[in-house]
Design an enzyme around this catalytic site. Sequence first.
Site, PDB file in Angstrom:
ATOM      1  N   TYR A 252       4.100 -14.472 -14.257  1.00  0.00           N
ATOM      2  CA  TYR A 252       3.085 -13.586 -13.657  1.00  0.00           C
ATOM      3  C   TYR A 252       1.686 -14.152 -13.910  1.00  0.00           C
ATOM      4  CZ  TYR A 252       0.769  -9.017 -12.816  1.00  0.00           C
ATOM      5  OH  TYR A 252      -0.035  -7.986 -12.363  1.00  0.00           O
TER       6      TYR A 252
ATOM      7  N   ALA B  40       0.991 -17.103 -11.671  1.00  0.00           N
ATOM      8  CA  ALA B  40       0.726 -16.677 -10.287  1.00  0.00           C
ATOM      9  C   ALA B  40      -0.664 -16.062 -10.172  1.00  0.00           C
ATOM     10  CB  ALA B  40       1.798 -15.675  -9.835  1.00  0.00           C
ATOM     11  N   LYS B  41      -1.020 -15.210 -11.119  1.00  0.00           N
ATOM     12  CA  LYS B  41      -2.311 -14.515 -11.044  1.00  0.00           C
ATOM     13  C   LYS B  41      -3.472 -15.474 -11.313  1.00  0.00           C
ATOM     14  CE  LYS B  41      -0.947 -10.325  -9.996  1.00  0.00           C
ATOM     15  NZ  LYS B  41      -1.238  -9.812  -8.644  1.00  0.00           N
TER      16      LYS B  41
ATOM     17  N   ASP C 243       7.658  -8.751   4.179  1.00  0.00           N
ATOM     18  CA  ASP C 243       7.725  -9.403   2.872  1.00  0.00           C
ATOM     19  C   ASP C 243       6.579 -10.415   2.822  1.00  0.00           C
ATOM     20  OD1 ASP C 243       8.223 -11.027   0.690  1.00  0.00           O
ATOM     21  OD2 ASP C 243      10.392 -11.119   1.030  1.00  0.00           O
ATOM     22  N   VAL C 244       5.588 -10.153   1.954  1.00  0.00           N
ATOM     23  CA  VAL C 244       4.381 -10.995   1.958  1.00  0.00           C
ATOM     24  C   VAL C 244       4.666 -12.445   1.571  1.00  0.00           C
ATOM     25  CG1 VAL C 244       2.717  -9.139   1.567  1.00  0.00           C
ATOM     26  CG2 VAL C 244       3.750 -10.302  -0.411  1.00  0.00           C
TER      27      VAL C 244
ATOM     28  N   ASN D 223      -2.770  -7.273  -2.154  1.00  0.00           N
ATOM     29  CA  ASN D 223      -2.496  -6.481  -3.355  1.00  0.00           C
ATOM     30  C   ASN D 223      -1.031  -6.523  -3.793  1.00  0.00           C
ATOM     31  OD1 ASN D 223      -2.793  -3.923  -5.194  1.00  0.00           O
ATOM     32  ND2 ASN D 223      -1.240  -3.365  -3.674  1.00  0.00           N
TER      33      ASN D 223
ATOM     34  N   ALA E 194       0.808  -1.230   0.000  1.00  0.00           N
ATOM     35  CA  ALA E 194       0.000   0.000   0.000  1.00  0.00           C
ATOM     36  C   ALA E 194       0.838   1.276   0.000  1.00  0.00           C
ATOM     37  CB  ALA E 194      -0.941  -0.014   1.204  1.00  0.00           C
ATOM     38  N   SER E 195       2.149   1.128  -0.198  1.00  0.00           N
ATOM     39  CA  SER E 195       2.996   2.326  -0.227  1.00  0.00           C
ATOM     40  C   SER E 195       2.827   3.106  -1.527  1.00  0.00           C
ATOM     41  CB  SER E 195       4.469   1.919  -0.063  1.00  0.00           C
ATOM     42  OG  SER E 195       4.770   0.841  -0.931  1.00  0.00           O
TER      43      SER E 195
HETATM   44  P1  NAP Z   1       3.479  -1.138  -7.899  1.00  0.00           P
HETATM   45  O1  NAP Z   1       3.131   0.278  -8.215  1.00  0.00           O
HETATM   46  O2  NAP Z   1       4.704  -1.735  -8.470  1.00  0.00           O
HETATM   47  O3  NAP Z   1       3.491  -1.304  -6.299  1.00  0.00           O
HETATM   48  C1  NAP Z   1       3.807  -2.557  -5.761  1.00  0.00           C
HETATM   49  C2  NAP Z   1       3.526  -2.528  -4.275  1.00  0.00           C
HETATM   50  O4  NAP Z   1       3.770  -3.843  -3.758  1.00  0.00           O
HETATM   51  C3  NAP Z   1       4.439  -1.597  -3.512  1.00  0.00           C
HETATM   52  O5  NAP Z   1       3.718  -1.073  -2.428  1.00  0.00           O
HETATM   53  C4  NAP Z   1       5.551  -2.525  -3.008  1.00  0.00           C
HETATM   54  O6  NAP Z   1       6.187  -2.051  -1.820  1.00  0.00           O
HETATM   55  C5  NAP Z   1       4.735  -3.765  -2.716  1.00  0.00           C
HETATM   56  N1  NAP Z   1       5.502  -5.004  -2.703  1.00  0.00           N
HETATM   57  C6  NAP Z   1       6.236  -5.566  -3.690  1.00  0.00           C
HETATM   58  N2  NAP Z   1       6.781  -6.727  -3.288  1.00  0.00           N
HETATM   59  C7  NAP Z   1       6.383  -6.907  -2.000  1.00  0.00           C
HETATM   60  C8  NAP Z   1       6.622  -7.895  -1.019  1.00  0.00           C
HETATM   61  N3  NAP Z   1       7.376  -8.976  -1.282  1.00  0.00           N
HETATM   62  N4  NAP Z   1       6.074  -7.736   0.203  1.00  0.00           N
HETATM   63  C9  NAP Z   1       5.301  -6.660   0.486  1.00  0.00           C
HETATM   64  N5  NAP Z   1       5.027  -5.698  -0.394  1.00  0.00           N
HETATM   65  C10 NAP Z   1       5.565  -5.817  -1.619  1.00  0.00           C
HETATM   66  O7  NAP Z   1       2.301  -2.135  -8.341  1.00  0.00           O
HETATM   67  P2  NAP Z   1       0.790  -1.818  -8.781  1.00  0.00           P
HETATM   68  O8  NAP Z   1       0.768  -1.570 -10.231  1.00  0.00           O
HETATM   69  O9  NAP Z   1       0.173  -0.859  -7.847  1.00  0.00           O
HETATM   70  O10 NAP Z   1       0.146  -3.274  -8.591  1.00  0.00           O
HETATM   71  C11 NAP Z   1      -0.565  -3.647  -7.429  1.00  0.00           C
HETATM   72  C12 NAP Z   1      -1.179  -5.023  -7.659  1.00  0.00           C
HETATM   73  O11 NAP Z   1      -2.052  -4.971  -8.791  1.00  0.00           O
HETATM   74  C13 NAP Z   1      -0.166  -6.118  -7.977  1.00  0.00           C
HETATM   75  O12 NAP Z   1      -0.581  -7.338  -7.410  1.00  0.00           O
HETATM   76  C14 NAP Z   1      -0.211  -6.206  -9.484  1.00  0.00           C
HETATM   77  O13 NAP Z   1       0.209  -7.453  -9.952  1.00  0.00           O
HETATM   78  C15 NAP Z   1      -1.686  -5.965  -9.714  1.00  0.00           C
HETATM   79  N6  NAP Z   1      -1.987  -5.518 -11.067  1.00  0.00           N
HETATM   80  C16 NAP Z   1      -1.469  -4.364 -11.536  1.00  0.00           C
HETATM   81  C17 NAP Z   1      -1.784  -3.958 -12.822  1.00  0.00           C
HETATM   82  C18 NAP Z   1      -1.268  -2.677 -13.401  1.00  0.00           C
HETATM   83  O14 NAP Z   1      -1.515  -2.446 -14.594  1.00  0.00           O
HETATM   84  N7  NAP Z   1      -0.567  -1.827 -12.648  1.00  0.00           N
HETATM   85  C19 NAP Z   1      -2.617  -4.743 -13.614  1.00  0.00           C
HETATM   86  C20 NAP Z   1      -3.118  -5.936 -13.104  1.00  0.00           C
HETATM   87  C21 NAP Z   1      -2.806  -6.305 -11.814  1.00  0.00           C
HETATM   88  P3  NAP Z   1       7.445  -1.006  -1.905  1.00  0.00           P
HETATM   89  O15 NAP Z   1       6.872   0.308  -2.335  1.00  0.00           O
HETATM   90  O16 NAP Z   1       7.963  -0.954  -0.514  1.00  0.00           O
HETATM   91  O17 NAP Z   1       8.400  -1.569  -2.894  1.00  0.00           O
END
Ligand code: NAP
Length: 248
Positions: A156, A159-160, A64-65, A91, A14-15
């Site tokens: 990916y 996993a999804k 770390d999730v 998430n 959620a950062s």
């Molecule tokens: P993002 O901007 O890259 O942010 C990823 C977030 O996950 C950050 O808060 C990061 O923390 C955290 N994170 C990564 N690895 C982690 C771990 N091992 N333990 C705990 N936290 C972890 O990603 P996003 O685009 O917002 O995506 C969020 C979710 O939506 C993901 O599951 C992604 O697969 C899914 N999704 C995204 C999209 C898209 O188009 N963006 C599309 C489909 C699905 P730090 O900030 O500390 O690194």
Amino acid sequence: MKKFSGQTALVTGASRGIGRAIALALAAEGANVVINYAGRAEAAEATAEECRALGVEAICVQADVSKEEDWARMTEEAKALSGRIDILVNNAGITRDDLLFRISEEDFDAVVKTNLYGCFHGLKSVYRLMMKQKYGRIINISSVVGLHGNAGQANYAAAKAGIVGLTKSMAKELASRGVTVNAVAPGFVATDMTDAMPEAAKEAALAGIPMKSLGKPEDIAGAVLFLADPASRYITGQVLSVDGGMSI
Ligand code: NAP
């Protein structure tokens, strides 16, 4: 009274990006929020500050999730807020994109560990408490890629897609206990994750979106809030696509 007043929500990753938007939307509706992050403490604290400004409690927990022991610590910290966890949003996610022949076992592992095991550990960490509460809303973030596949994202997608099976199975296991388990499958959303995609891949993705634009993190947050709503009690085991029509 706001929709989630008095409830506690734990949002992983959620950062930034989608997780940040979800935490803020839940806070705006009165939920106290646990902001999980992996390494970016400053970004997590900034999200927490924004949540507190909305009048709720917000704490940041580095964890770390993919690690069971981190989840044990995180859920204890979350429970310290009110003794309850009403909403869990799994998430956090990462990508390590490449064509299959170039995906190493290490990269496959890392993506499955964070995205799929992250949800698995999350579910295992909260389900007993939610059963005891006779109430819970679990929302797992999958992806359009988990439903339809994508060249260059086999790890990916696997996993999804796994998250979808996990969601449906857990929905059945918890259905009689007042706990719903659903998934949201975003399409392409403007965050750091999609920012990192090569320009050609972004253009190809846009061409396949009937709405002809990327989604905003807030678009996904809206769907999560709908599923987290107490009024959504009769919806479980579903995958809600939020993708501008991509999966039609
Ligand atoms: P993002 O901007 O890259 O942010 C990823 C977030 O996950 C950050 O808060 C990061 O923390 C955290 N994170 C990564 N690895 C982690 C771990 N091992 N333990 C705990 N936290 C972890 O990603 P996003 O685009 O917002 O995506 C969020 C979710 O939506 C993901 O599951 C992604 O697969 C899914 N999704 C995204 C999209 C898209 O188009 N963006 C599309 C489909 C699905 P730090 O900030 O500390 O690194």
